[in-house]
Design an enzyme around this catalytic site. Structure first.
Site, PDB file in Angstrom:
ATOM      1  N   HIS A   9       0.822  -1.209   0.000  1.00  0.00           N
ATOM      2  CA  HIS A   9       0.000   0.000   0.000  1.00  0.00           C
ATOM      3  C   HIS A   9       0.858   1.262   0.000  1.00  0.00           C
ATOM      4  O   HIS A   9       2.051   1.239   0.346  1.00  0.00           O
ATOM      5  CB  HIS A   9      -0.929   0.013   1.210  1.00  0.00           C
ATOM      6  CG  HIS A   9      -0.197   0.037   2.526  1.00  0.00           C
ATOM      7  ND1 HIS A   9       0.369   1.175   3.050  1.00  0.00           N
ATOM      8  CD2 HIS A   9       0.064  -0.955   3.416  1.00  0.00           C
ATOM      9  CE1 HIS A   9       0.951   0.899   4.201  1.00  0.00           C
ATOM     10  NE2 HIS A   9       0.784  -0.389   4.451  1.00  0.00           N
ATOM     11  N   GLU A  82      -1.912  -7.150   7.412  1.00  0.00           N
ATOM     12  CA  GLU A  82      -0.628  -7.086   8.092  1.00  0.00           C
ATOM     13  C   GLU A  82      -0.659  -7.993   9.324  1.00  0.00           C
ATOM     14  O   GLU A  82      -1.727  -8.407   9.785  1.00  0.00           O
ATOM     15  CB  GLU A  82      -0.351  -5.634   8.493  1.00  0.00           C
ATOM     16  CG  GLU A  82       0.970  -5.377   9.208  1.00  0.00           C
ATOM     17  CD  GLU A  82       2.182  -5.767   8.386  1.00  0.00           C
ATOM     18  OE1 GLU A  82       2.511  -6.970   8.384  1.00  0.00           O
ATOM     19  OE2 GLU A  82       2.807  -4.874   7.770  1.00  0.00           O
TER      20      GLU A  82
END
Length: 218
Positions: A9, A82
């Site tokens: 990202h 994550e």
């Protein structure tokens, strides 16, 4: 053979300040939005059969910048999240070392079975996280006859995929970069992941040129 574009990202305010995010849902900052837009432009002519993303908004926003210009939908998968760091999440790295010195030492030592203190979320061990990441990536490409697929995820996800493809355990020091808005290309032959290209950020050069131009005009 399936080609996987594994993408980190764009930048967040917490990335810039070195504040640990984990499962906390932090959006892109202005620079991250610019990075995502540049990424979308760079990949616009790249054929993609599907676009997957972590369900955390920093990844979703980045994936949407790729999907929107081509009229595609982003498919969310929590398996691309994550690592969950428990009580570490939301803290600056220096704060973690002061408040949780033993757990911080285990983190820095890459203790694969260390579980950090619980915070908003229950922390994952590194072993659990790595297994989740690899199983998610291989599940997505194994269940579908994709020729090329994009997956937008997080730095830790990229590290797990890199180590798995290279056969590197976590005891090996991280000697490779994991860059915001980078494109990292893997291949999947039905049984193994291999790295074809790592850390491509050529599309961000236009942002550097724009910044220099603004300085010149200033």
């Amino acid at each position: 053979m399936t080609e996987i574009l594994l993408i980190r990202h764009g930048e967040t305010a917490w990335n810039a300040r070195k504040r640990l995010q984990g499962h906390l849902d932090i959006p892109l900052n202005e620079e991250g939005e610019r990075q995502a837009a540049a990424l979308g432009r760079a990949l616009r002519e790249q054929p993609l059969d599907a676009i997957f993303s972590s369900d955390l908004q920093r990844a979703r926003q980045t994936a949407q910048a790729i999907a929107a210009p081509r009229g595609m939908e982003v498919q969310l998968d929590r398996g691309l999240r994550e690592r969950c760091y428990g009580a570490f999440e939301g803290m600056l790295y220096g704060e973690i070392s002061q408040r949780f010195p033993e757990a911080y030492a285990a983190w820095q030592a890459r203790d694969i079975d260390a579980r950090f203190p619980q915070g908003v979320h229950v922390a994952e061990t590194l072993r659990e996280f790595a297994q989740r990441v690899v199983s998610t990536i291989t599940r997505i490409v194994s269940e579908n006859a994709y020729r090329r697929v994009a997956m937008v995820a997080h730095g830790g996800v990229l590290e797990c995929a890199y180590r798995h493809a290279q056969g590197l355990g976590f005891s090996h020091a991280r000697d490779f970069d994991i860059l915001n808005a980078s494109v990292n290309r893997f291949t999947w032959d039905g049984s193994a992941l291999q790295i074809a290209q790592w850390g491509d950020v050529a599309h961000l050069q236009e942002l550097e040129a724009e910044a220099l131009d603004e300085v010149d005009r200033g």
